[in-house]
Scaffold this motif. Structure first.
Motif, PDB file in Angstrom:
ATOM      1  N   LEU A 193       0.824  -1.212   0.000  1.00 30.97           N
ATOM      2  CA  LEU A 193       0.000   0.000   0.000  1.00 30.97           C
ATOM      3  C   LEU A 193       0.861   1.267   0.000  1.00 30.97           C
ATOM      4  N   THR A 231      -4.487   1.161 -10.251  1.00 34.44           N
ATOM      5  CA  THR A 231      -4.789   2.112  -9.185  1.00 34.44           C
ATOM      6  C   THR A 231      -3.990   3.397  -9.349  1.00 34.44           C
ATOM      7  N   GLU A 265     -11.588  -1.626  -3.716  1.00 33.17           N
ATOM      8  CA  GLU A 265     -11.165  -1.224  -2.376  1.00 33.17           C
ATOM      9  C   GLU A 265      -9.817  -0.525  -2.416  1.00 33.17           C
ATOM     10  N   SER A 266      -8.915  -0.985  -3.300  1.00 33.52           N
ATOM     11  CA  SER A 266      -7.607  -0.348  -3.439  1.00 33.52           C
ATOM     12  C   SER A 266      -7.765   1.107  -3.874  1.00 33.52           C
ATOM     13  N   THR A 283      -9.390   3.195  -1.069  1.00 28.88           N
ATOM     14  CA  THR A 283      -8.463   3.383   0.050  1.00 28.88           C
ATOM     15  C   THR A 283      -7.367   4.386  -0.286  1.00 28.88           C
ATOM     16  N   GLU A 317      -8.997   7.982  -0.822  1.00 33.85           N
ATOM     17  CA  GLU A 317      -9.406   8.595   0.436  1.00 33.85           C
ATOM     18  C   GLU A 317      -8.170   9.013   1.242  1.00 33.85           C
ATOM     19  N   GLY A 318      -7.096   8.198   1.182  1.00 30.56           N
ATOM     20  CA  GLY A 318      -5.858   8.548   1.868  1.00 30.56           C
ATOM     21  C   GLY A 318      -5.227   9.808   1.316  1.00 30.56           C
ATOM     22  N   GLY A 335     -18.582   2.199  -0.558  1.00 28.58           N
ATOM     23  CA  GLY A 335     -18.484   3.599  -0.171  1.00 28.58           C
ATOM     24  C   GLY A 335     -19.755   4.374  -0.469  1.00 28.58           C
TER      25      GLY A 335
END
Length: 433
Positions: free
Chosen positions: A53, A181, A219-220, A223, A226-227, A431
């Motif tokens: 990640l 991603t 989800e990747s 995540t 959002e980060g 989400g």
């Protein structure tokens, strides 16, 4: 100095790259000191070894910072949607003007086709005069004045990603969750968005053919985004058959025009478009509930406002002002058209095979430098469960020999028999409530 070959070797051998190494490699992609072969080797090493990640975040940030990061001062939220790619997926062409008609601003930076999937940019490039690469100032002006603009990656926006993106298409590394991603989010973060909605495709026509892989990608993206401070939600949608009954660049533009004007609204395409649009409005604070969002989108279609937005966008980017009124006058047409029929009910269709058949007609690339014939593809594509004796589709080809090959490929893509009950178009929501 971090040599590109040492960074590649480290990832090839399964080591975790620190942020400095990733930043150095991305800088080399940007300034040209990393060769095409090294870019391909890096992509392959990531494909097999994967990224943690933190590595994924570092790659995304480095590619975002490799060029201009746009800043906006607009009276509404800056929103976007991105699809992982499918066959007959012309949703972006319809959705951007629909959301703009509802008060959002949509600066959509899209890519060319990858693998067997069509690219939004290739579709728009089939419109005579349409500038897919305006300078950032023009792009921002059109978004401000019209409400939406769909363009490609210019030299100023995420240039490192643009270079790696082209290499992935021809090296068998398109399906890497990590590269997907970072590629998607570097462009979206560079666009200065307030909110993003992802459409992760699942099925035979998608890069992700199993639910766990699609969920992991969704989800990747959520995540990592959002980060990075970007409000994001995702849908997993079905791609076990072409989403629309048209596949091919100019043919999908014509399909999107028909959708916006109400000449044709196929149920699954409509369902996916509304669901994605509703999420965009909610992520952007333009609707409080799903029902309110859907009602606003439906109103944008019924009033003609969404079609008007599309028309204004096309004209502002150099395309014909009357494309919506007269698409047949402007969109290129293939000289050979052939109906393909088959007796018996349709049990299933290999959507990936249909996408590859479009490439075989000249509607996609096998090398980064390849040109595309915007005229070719398929229309009237059948869905599983349709009645016996109906046509499988209509081939649009440059010549009879190409039409022969496309007909054979289309027949091979369909399997006869009784179709099982069709699954939902929307598989899962991640989400945004």
């Amino acid at each position: 100095m971090r040599l590109p070959q040492e960074i590649i070797r480290a990832k090839r051998d399964g080591h975790t790259l620190d942020e400095a190494a990733i930043t150095a490699f991305v800088q080399g992609l940007t300034d040209g000191t990393v060769t095409e072969g090294q870019a391909a080797a890096f992509a392959m090493a990531v494909f097999f070894r994967g990224l943690t990640l933190p590595e994924r975040v570092a790659l995304t940030r480095a590619k975002t910072r490799s060029g201009t990061v746009l800043r906006w001062d607009l009276p509404g939220p800056v929103l976007d949607k991105h699809s992982t790619g499918g066959v007959g997926d012309a949703v972006s062409l319809a959705l951007a003007p629909m959301v703009a008609a509802c008060g959002g601003y949509v600066p959509m930076i899209s890519g060319r086709g990858l693998g067997h999937t069509g690219g939004t940019l290739d579709k728009l490039a089939s419109i005579p005069g349409y500038d897919v690469a305006p300078d950032p100032a023009t792009f921002q002006r059109i978004v401000r004045d019209v409400g939406c603009a769909i363009i490609g990656q210019t030299e100023q926006i995420a240039p490192a990603d643009r270079r790696l993106y082209a290499v992935r298409d021809v090296t068998g590394t398109v399906e890497s969750l990590d590269l997907i991603t970072a590629s998607i989010l570097s462009k979206k973060l560079a666009a200065g968005l307030d909110g993003l909605v992802m459409d992760v495709k699942l099925g035979s026509g998608a890069f992700m053919v199993d639910p766990s892989g699609a969920r992991a990608l969704a989800e990747s993206i959520v995540t990592v985004a959002e980060g990075a401070g970007l409000s994001t939600a995702a849908l997993i949608t079905d791609m076990d058959a072409p989403l629309a009954s048209s596949a091919g660049n100019a043919l999908e533009v014509a399909y999107a025009v028909d959708y916006l004007t109400g000449a044709r609204r196929e149920p699954r395409f409509h369902a996916v478009t509304l669901e994605l649009g509703a999420l965009m409005l909610r992520v952007g604070g333009l609707a409080a509930t799903p029902a309110e969002a859907v009602a606003a989108l439906e109103a944008s279609l019924a009033s003609g406002r969404a079609a008007e937005m599309f028309s204004r966008m096309v004209a502002a980017l150099g395309g014909p002002a009357d494309l919506v009124e007269k698409p047949a006058k402007h969109l290129p047409v293939a000289p050979v058209r052939r109906e393909v029929r088959r007796e018996g009910s349709i049990a299933a269709v290999d959507a990936r095979a249909v996408g590859l058949a479009v490439i075989g007609l000249g509607g996609g690339r096998t090398r980064p430098q390849d040109g595309i014939d915007p005229r070719v593809g398929f229309t009237d594509l059948a869905r599983p469960g349709e009645a016996s004796g109906d046509r499988l589709g209509t081939v649009h080809a440059a010549d009879e020999a190409s039409a022969d090959r496309a007909e054979a490929a289309l027949r091979a893509a369909y399997r006869a028999g009784e179709a099982p009950p069709g699954g939902p178009a929307i598989v899962e929501r991640i989400g945004a409530g």
